[in-house]
Design an enzyme around this catalytic site. Structure first.
Site, PDB file in Angstrom:
ATOM      1  N   LYS A  76       0.850  -1.201   0.000  1.00  0.00           N
ATOM      2  CA  LYS A  76       0.000   0.000   0.000  1.00  0.00           C
ATOM      3  C   LYS A  76       0.883   1.249   0.000  1.00  0.00           C
ATOM      4  CE  LYS A  76      -3.899   1.864   2.718  1.00  0.00           C
ATOM      5  NZ  LYS A  76      -4.720   1.661   3.930  1.00  0.00           N
ATOM      6  N   SER A 151      -9.701   1.561   3.136  1.00  0.00           N
ATOM      7  CA  SER A 151      -8.874   2.330   2.249  1.00  0.00           C
ATOM      8  C   SER A 151      -7.825   1.524   1.481  1.00  0.00           C
ATOM      9  CB  SER A 151      -8.153   3.411   3.044  1.00  0.00           C
ATOM     10  OG  SER A 151      -7.252   2.831   3.970  1.00  0.00           O
ATOM     11  N   SER A 175      -9.753  -0.786   7.308  1.00  0.00           N
ATOM     12  CA  SER A 175      -9.178  -0.567   5.975  1.00  0.00           C
ATOM     13  C   SER A 175      -8.440  -1.755   5.363  1.00  0.00           C
ATOM     14  CB  SER A 175      -8.232   0.633   6.006  1.00  0.00           C
ATOM     15  OG  SER A 175      -8.956   1.830   5.988  1.00  0.00           O
TER      16      SER A 175
END
Lengths: 484, 94
Positions: A76, A151, A175
């Site tokens: 990420k 997210s 997330s």
């Protein structure tokens, strides 16, 4: 070849049936083929990945092989990677090239793992759909009109679309777990403090935790083994001996008590989610587990508590983006204050501004006690709910999200509705306990549904064992979206 | 309404954000909606409850005061939007 899990690839690498260079090449081709539609990546580090694969093959040739050696992973874009941009999907960090590696990145590299790219996310990890990225909109591999969750939507979509072998995400209020549920993959938020946050760009420091997003539970255990552990550079990381999480890969749940919190099965839940989650609970019952209704009485207060605490922490953490030492600076300001104002106003997107505003408000003079301190007190009650509930059960089983992935654009205009999609995941972060989301079926429209298994503080092994038992007796994790 | 437009402007300044007229409008209404939702916490009597600011209880983590490697000056300045003579350069302050 790109469909392999970490453990499948490892076996083939060990037997020299395939090389890391071959699998890396196959994945880069896969990314070229499907990522123009999925848009999971913000940056693909092709050259570095090829070099890493070559090095890994040399290591393997000399008999040095760890479970991650030669395995291409996606990270990420809020974890610092030396020499590779780390943007948090924000304009304010669009040109930031970290001069150091996050501890987890360092550990992956030391074990011969390969970083194939950085994945899309909601700006600064603030969001539940990845639509708050300043750069691109990631799509759900199961339905290109649906959100991938957020997210860590880029990481979950990359795993589901076989654009990497496995990925890392971060979870402040769901997330990792919610996008894993939306994309039909496995995602774990470990106990707060199990994994170093050094080099993870801070959002809500008392809630943030890094964790694996993988194709199956075994890979989750492998990745956890590789990145967990004390780090002197993160004073909140736990300094205690670690188990071998693979030893928890046991197909047995006989006699375990599954706690089913009545507050989580409320009206308004999507019927498909309710049906599949109950079917999963029945499956676990069929394997010898006992079901017990439990109470988490303060569940209804979790969203309000969370959005006070996380925005307060975010408003302080994001004060560092001032256009002085790194990142974006708005051009043309004649004096310092104007430079700060312009830089931050142009650099942050709407959701980040909204949360900075909310966090600044709840911490500001006159409101601190009414909001921030109040929320911290309710957090004590939420944490105590879990402690009490776990006296009567081994793990807690719930849906991961109240609905399957919703349509792109559906909730962008209404921040409160978007916040409510985290309703089943955020109390776990507030309490600091670990939880995993695993696939447990599909909606009529073919969208994946996630089952959340929550454990006691530092009992990752237990949730791995429960998740593994369920997975090995079902075939949801074998299904893949049709993309070609 | 909990938050008036003037208060939104004040908070924006504290947060070093310059909001457009439209943003002020939208944030005023959205912050009010969100703060209204947060009102539900007042249904709980928390007078005697200790706050939890952090789930791990350890504090004051100490280490030996040893010289360790640090980021070289050049690497520290590499990402700077503007620099001069080994320093970060910013617009006029005084």
């Amino acid at each position: 070849m790109y469909r392999l899990t970490i453990h499948e690839l490892h076996e083939r690498l060990k037997r020299k049936e395939v090389s890391s260079q071959e699998v890396t090449k196959a994945l880069l081709e896969r990314i070229r083929e499907v990522d123009p539609r999925i848009k999971a990546y913000l940056c693909v580090t092709e050259q570095k990945a090829r070099e890493g694969a070559q090095e890994a093959d040399q290591r393997i040739a000399t008999g040095q092989i760890s479970p991650l050696t030669g395995v291409p992973l996606a990270i990420k874009d809020n974890m610092c990677t030396q020499g590779i941009t780390t943007t948090c999907a924000s304009k304010i960090l669009e040109n930031f090239v970290p001069p150091f590696d996050a501890t987890i990145v360092k550990r992956i590299k030391e074990q011969g793992g390969i970083i194939i790219g950085k994945t899309n996310m909601d700006e600064f990890a603030m969001g539940s759909s990845t639509e708050n990225s300043r750069f691109t909109t990631t799509r759900n591999p199961w339905n290109l009109d649906a959100i991938p969750g957020g997210s860590s939507g880029g990481s979950a979509a990359a795993v589901a679309a076989d654009e990497c072998i496995a990925a890392l995400g971060s979870d402040t209020g769901g997330s990792i777990r919610q996008p894993a549920a939306c994309c039909g993959v496995v995602g774990m938020k470990p106990t707060y403090g199990l994994i170093s946050r050094y080099g993870l760009v801070a959002f809500g420091s008392s809630l943030d935790q890094i964790g694996p997003i993988t194709k199956d539970v075994e890979d989750c255990a492998i990745l956890l083994n590789a990145i967990a552990g004390h780090d002197p550079l993160d004073s909140t990381s736990i300094d205690l001996p670690l188990p071998d999480f693979r030893k928890a890969l046991i197909k047995d749940i006989k006699g375990w008590v599954l706690g089913i919190p009545r507050e989580f099965f409320v009206e308004g839940m999507d019927p498909a989610v309710e049906e599949k989650v109950w079917a999963a609970i029945r499956t676990l019952e069929g394997m010898g587990a006992k079901v017990k209704e439990i109470a988490l009485p303060h569940t209804g207060y979790a969203v309000a508590t969370y959005y006070i605490i996380c925005t307060a922490e975010a408003s302080s953490n994001l004060a560092r983006y001032d256009g002085v030492k790194y990142g974006f600076r708005a051009p043309g300001s004649p004096e310092l204050m104007a430079m700060y104002l312009e830089t931050r106003s142009q650099g942050f997107g709407p959701e980040v501004k909204r949360r900075i505003m909310l966090g600044t408000y709840v911490l500001s003079s006159g409101y601190y006690d009414a909001y921030y301190r109040k929320a911290a007190q309710v957090r004590t009650l939420i944490k105590a709910d879990f402690e009490k509930a776990f006296q009567g059960c081994d793990v807690i089983v719930t849906p991961t999200a109240p609905t399957p992935a919703f349509r792109l654009g559906e909730k962008v205009q209404d921040p409160l509705q978007m916040y409510l999609s985290d309703i089943f995941t955020i109390s776990v972060n507030l309490a600091g306990v670990p939880a995993i989301s695993i696939p447990c079926g599909f909606s009529k429209g073919g969208l994946p549904i996630g089952l959340q298994i929550i454990g006691r503080h530092r009992e990752e092994e237990r949730i791995i064992q429960a998740a593994y038992t369920f997975e090995q007796n079902t075939d949801h994790h074998m299904k893949r979206p049709r993309l070609s | 309404m909990k938050v008036e437009r003037g208060e939104v402007e004040h908070v924006a300044l504290l947060a070093r954000l310059k909001l457009s007229e439209e943003e002020k409008e939208v944030f005023t209404s959205q912050l009010n909606a969100i703060l209204d939702y947060m009102e539900k916490l007042n249904a709980l009597d928390t007078g005697a409850i200790e706050p939890t600011f952090h789930v791990v209880s350890h504090c004051n983590i100490m280490r030996e005061d040893e010289v360790r490697g640090s980021l070289p000056q050049e690497a520290s300045l590499e990402n700077a939007p503007d620099r001069a003579e080994g320093c970060f350069r910013v617009p006029k302050i005084i």
